[in-house]
Each structure stands twice: as C-alpha cells, then as structure tokens.
Design a protein around this motif. Structure first.
Motif, short mmCIF file in Angstrom:
data_model
loop_
_atom_site.label_atom_id
_atom_site.label_comp_id
_atom_site.label_asym_id
_atom_site.label_seq_id
_atom_site.Cartn_x
_atom_site.Cartn_y
_atom_site.Cartn_z
N MET A 164 0.85 -1.18 0.00
CA MET A 164 0.00 0.00 0.00
C MET A 164 0.88 1.23 0.00
SD MET A 164 -2.93 1.20 -0.49
CE MET A 164 -3.02 2.65 0.53
N CYS A 165 0.28 2.40 -0.05
CA CYS A 165 1.04 3.65 -0.11
C CYS A 165 0.10 4.78 0.25
CB CYS A 165 1.61 3.85 -1.51
SG CYS A 165 2.49 5.41 -1.70
N THR A 166 0.54 5.64 1.15
CA THR A 166 -0.31 6.75 1.57
C THR A 166 -0.52 7.74 0.42
OG1 THR A 166 0.56 6.50 3.81
CG2 THR A 166 -0.67 8.49 3.36
N THR A 167 0.43 7.85 -0.51
CA THR A 167 0.20 8.72 -1.67
C THR A 167 -0.97 8.20 -2.50
OG1 THR A 167 1.67 7.60 -3.26
CG2 THR A 167 2.67 9.19 -1.77
N TYR A 168 -1.11 6.87 -2.56
CA TYR A 168 -2.23 6.28 -3.31
C TYR A 168 -3.54 6.60 -2.62
CZ TYR A 168 -5.06 2.74 -5.70
OH TYR A 168 -6.03 2.08 -6.43
N ALA A 169 -3.56 6.49 -1.28
CA ALA A 169 -4.77 6.84 -0.54
C ALA A 169 -5.13 8.30 -0.78
CB ALA A 169 -4.55 6.57 0.94
N ALA A 170 -4.12 9.18 -0.81
CA ALA A 170 -4.38 10.59 -1.05
C ALA A 170 -4.91 10.83 -2.45
CB ALA A 170 -3.11 11.40 -0.82
N ALA A 171 -4.34 10.12 -3.43
CA ALA A 171 -4.81 10.26 -4.81
C ALA A 171 -6.27 9.80 -4.93
CB ALA A 171 -3.92 9.46 -5.75
N ARG A 172 -6.60 8.70 -4.28
CA ARG A 172 -7.98 8.21 -4.32
C ARG A 172 -8.92 9.17 -3.58
NH1 ARG A 172 -8.61 2.63 -5.30
NH2 ARG A 172 -10.83 3.03 -4.88
N LEU A 173 -8.45 9.74 -2.48
CA LEU A 173 -9.27 10.71 -1.76
C LEU A 173 -9.51 11.95 -2.61
CD1 LEU A 173 -10.71 11.79 0.72
CD2 LEU A 173 -8.47 12.42 1.68
#
Length: 526
Positions: free
Chosen positions: A78-87
């Motif tokens: 996983m990756c927090t940048t990915y979570a931010a992009a999805r958000l």
C-alpha cells in the motif's frame, strides 16, 4: 463496521503543551518541551504571546485541509500517496475542487515508519465535515491491517487523519512549529491530538478491521505535520506518480529500463534521481509491493510529466502530481560536534582526525573533531611530531569528536570517504544516531597537501634509515643525515567541494547536488 476514534474540541484551550519525557531511552534526553526551539518549533514565549490570537475562530464553511498518514506496511505494501490520490478523486466526484496535494517527508530517523516516512495533505474547498467523512471512507477501504502493531514491533498500520477548517495561509504558528519539529524530532501521538484539539479540529484513528485496543492512530502525528507543512516550509519540488492497476500489486512491475534511462537523460537536470547511472538502476521504480509503478521527481511539474510520458510500461491506472519537500534538505539543521541530539539531521563542520577504516560489511568509518579543537588536533596531523600519535593527541587534549560512517549501501560514495586524510577540513551532512553521523553528503573545505615521510638521501636518492630513537635518519652509504621525518606533497583523489551518495542510496528528503544552492563547487552523482 469501521471503528473510528473521534475527538472534538477540548473544553479549555491550552496555551502550551506540558513537557514530556521521550519514551525512547536510547535518545538519552530527559524531560523537555515538546517543541524544541532547535527544530524551529514555537517557543513558550511565542505560545503565550499568541494565546489570544489563536482562540477558536468561526469555522470556514468551504475550506478543508486534510492530513493523513500511516496507511502502508513495510512488507505488505500500500502507499499513503495512493490513498491521497484516491481521496482527491473522491472529493472531485463529490463536486469539490482540490487546490493542492502535498507529499511531506518527515524525520527519516523515526523508527515507526516505512522507508520514506511520507505524510500527505490535501487542500480542498469542501466543508470539513464532508472532507472528514470522505477521508474516513478512503482510509477504511485502503489501509493495510496485518499482524501485531508495527509500533510495538509488528507490522500493522496505524492510520490517522486530521481535518482543519482553515485556509492554508492561515494555519496557526504552533501547527507550523509542530510540522518543523516533525522533520527533526521524535513526537508522540498525544502531541498531535492535544494540538488538534486546541484549535477544535477534527481528528480520527481509523481502524480497518474494527479494532481499537492496540490501534493508537499514530498516523495523526504525520497528518497534523502535513497540515502544518505549508506554513513551515519555504521550498517545494514535485513528484509525478504513476500507479499500476491495483490488482497487480504484489506482482513484478513491467517497466522498460531502456526507456527509463532515455527519458531520464532528456529530463536531467530539471528532473533528477530518476536513475542511477553508476549502478545501472532505475531508482524511480520501487521494490515494495505497493501500487506505485514509478515516481518522477524534479523542479518542474511539466518536466516530470514529460519524462513519465516517455516511459514504456505496463498499463498506468491513474497518476497524481504532488508538491513535496523532497530534495530540499529540510530535515537538517546546523549542529556542533559535542552537542548533537540523537535521531536528528545535522550540518556539521569538523576536521578529520584519523584515517578512514573499512570494517566488516564494507562500511567505512572515521572520526571528525570539533573545529574548536583544531589548534591542538590539527597541529599534530599537519606537522611532524613522532612523540605523539593522532589518537594520543585526541585523548590527551580532550578533543570533541564524533564518528562518521558511509555504509555499504552508499556504494561508490565510500571511495570518496576512503580518500580522506587526517587534517582535512569538512562539512558533513547526515543523521546523528547512536553517536554516529550517517553521511548523506560532505564538503571538502581544505585538503592536507603534505604528509610526513622518511627523508631521501640527496646524494644517492635512497631512502634513509633510522639512526636510533630520537636520533633522526641517516644514509649509511653517503653519511648524510636528517633530524627527523620531512613533509612531502601527496596526490589527492579529492578536490575542494561537495560530494554526495549516489541516487540509489539517497534519502527522499536529501538535496541532490545537481539542484544547486551549495556554497562550493559540486561533484554530482548520477
């Protein structure tokens, strides 16, 4: 149901945070204020002065700063940048606008982290309540939840969010101070919770599996720091991230290396650290099992996107361009040998006092002395004095020293360190941990150009032999003599200027020499 630990505004607004004792005994530091002045945190006097200024103001209805952190795992991806992009996508789908996406690298010395220690912030125009709901939904869906808590020795994530209802340019000074501290100090989740509550901001610990017992919401530390980063930091670069189809996570990435090297050559030096030419590695392609396909860093967002467009790879599912403090050296501050805190980054002047040694594993070490001791230590390493070795001089005169290390992963950088000699004057940059500075770069300020040597007979050209203890040297064939060793010029493989670790070993936040802004000539690694 996803378990959410909510915290609202505190009943009383605290003007200051109480001193705390760091939980890690290894730091060797007693009780001290949470926000250390050395790390650009807000002083007690400033807090008292600004108490009335930062009493709770009416919420801005359509402004939200969303901070999030700790959704990923070292082993499970996983990756927090990915979570931010999805958000960000979820916000836009809801009719909102995303003005800015921040990728903030925090203190690289923190033990509770994955490799890059990144926290994310999104600046948007939707109400804070709606932003909070969307953030919780995304983190609940994406955060990894495996094994015992990483923060107690395991590998579970500890996701957290903070949502501020204020304009980015109106972030309170104490929050900016918290962000500055997070770059060079070890903070606790209570620090973040107390400060968020001081301003009435929403925050949550989001547990993917519904557990709350050992889910402390450590991500709120990074989340609040990401909110304060726009206030705390002055220099920003860019990273354009390409994400793979999510179902492919955990499989080998299909990226054409030849196209990466060609694209990197076209973009350099505006776009940097895409490849490591010396090691033949595409450093923009991660090894972790997360959703990032590759990340392109540089000083211009369009240049980063152009390099990415030239790369041939498996299908790109989505992309996101972030403002970031990567490549800025935001994690280091001036320091002095003899007064360095543990697990903090420094820029330190000193003099080399012993020859670098390569130890087991290929790691290279040397001792650096405080310049204030240079008169004593320097005198012994720059002149002929057979009665006292450098080690004896250092011990006898109480010179303050610190160990500097170039570890095996820094590869060819170790050859630069091995080329140092006692008496060389340096500026070193790196993290200080367990009494050792882990070198990220160094500047040669002055090189020793001569070294003690056995004299040569001017008559026959042969090396003289010792005539006995304290009796100098003598040529037995010609009868010539010398009172002692002589100084002779030596060839040096170094020049005055800056040297750095190669891209394959560079920390995300470390400033590459090619970016400029240094006070001497640079010798960049590519």
């Amino acid at each position: 149901m996803t378990m959410v630990v909510w915290a609202r505004a505190s009943e009383t607004i605290r003007a200051t945070l109480e001193p705390v004792r760091h939980r890690s005994e290894s730091m060797g530091i007693g009780p001290r204020p949470r926000f250390d002045a050395e790390s650009a945190a807000v002083s007690l006097a400033t807090k008292l002065h600004t108490r009335n200024r930062y009493q709770r103001r009416p919420a801005t209805p359509d402004v939200a700063l969303i901070g999030l952190d700790d959704t990923d795992s070292r082993e499970h991806g996983m990756c927090t940048t990915y979570a931010a992009a999805r958000l960000a996508e979820r916000i836009e789908d809801a009719g909102g606008t995303v003005q800015r996406r921040l990728l903030v690298r925090l203190n690289p010395a923190v033990e509770r982290k994955t490799r890059g220690n990144a926290a994310l912030a999104i600046h948007t125009d939707i109400p804070a309540a709606e932003a909070t709901t969307l953030a919780i939904e995304v983190l609940s869906e994406l955060a990894i939840d495996v094994g015992p808590s990483r923060h107690s020795g395991g590998d579970r994530t500890s996701p957290g969010i903070v949502v501020a209802d204020c304009h980015p340019d109106e972030v309170p000074d104490p929050v900016g101070g918290f962000a500055a501290s997070a770059l060079r100090e070890i903070l606790e989740v209570d620090d973040a919770v107390s400060l968020a509550e001081r301003f009435g901001w929403r925050h949550a610990a989001v547990g993917p599996s519904g557990r709350t017992g050992d889910h402390e919401g450590y991500g709120r530390i990074g989340a609040l720091a990401a909110i304060g980063a726009w206030h705390a930091l002055e220099e920003w670069t860019y990273e354009h991230v390409a994400y793979r189809v999510f179902d492919r996570c955990g499989t080998s990435r299909e990226v054409d290396a030849e196209s990466v090297f060609a694209a990197a050559e076209e973009g350099y030096p505006t776009v940097w650290d895409t490849v490591d030419v010396g090691e033949g590695a595409a450093v923009c392609v991660p090894n972790a099992p997360g959703p990032i396909l590759y990340g392109i860093r540089g000083d211009d967002p369009d240049a980063c996107r152009e390099v990415a467009a030239r790369i041939r790879s498996e299908p790109v599912d989505r992309t996101s361009t972030f403002l970031t403090n990567q490549g800025t050296d935001a994690h280091v501050a001036p320091g002095e040998v003899g007064s360095l805190r543990e697990r903090a980054g420094y820029v330190v002047d000193g003099i080399v006092v012993d020859a670098p040694q390569t130890r087991r594993g290929g790691h290279v070490f040397f001792e650096l002395a405080n310049p204030a001791d240079a008169v004593v230590v320097g005198a012994d390493v720059r002149t002929v004095d057979e009665a006292r070795t450098v080690d004896e001089a250092r011990t006898a005169d109480g010179a303050r020293t610190v160990t500097c290390a170039a570890f095996e992963p820094t590869k060819r950088f170790r050859d630069r360190v091995r080329a140092l000699r006692p008496g060389d004057e340096l500026t070193v940059v790196g993290e200080h941990d367990a009494g050792t500075i882990k070198l990220e770069k160094f500047a040669v300020r002055d090189l020793v150009e001569v070294a003690p040597a056995t004299p040569v007979c001017p008559g026959c050209g042969r090396t003289m032999e010792s005539a006995g203890r304290d009796q100098g040297y003598r040529c037995r064939d010609c009868g010539t003599d010398e009172p002692g060793r002589v100084l002779r010029e030596v060839d040096r493989d170094l020049e005055v200027g800056w040297y750095e670790v190669p891209p394959c070993a560079r920390r995300h936040v470390a400033r590459p020499l090619v970016r400029g802004g240094f006070d001497a000539a640079v010798h960049p690694e590519r």
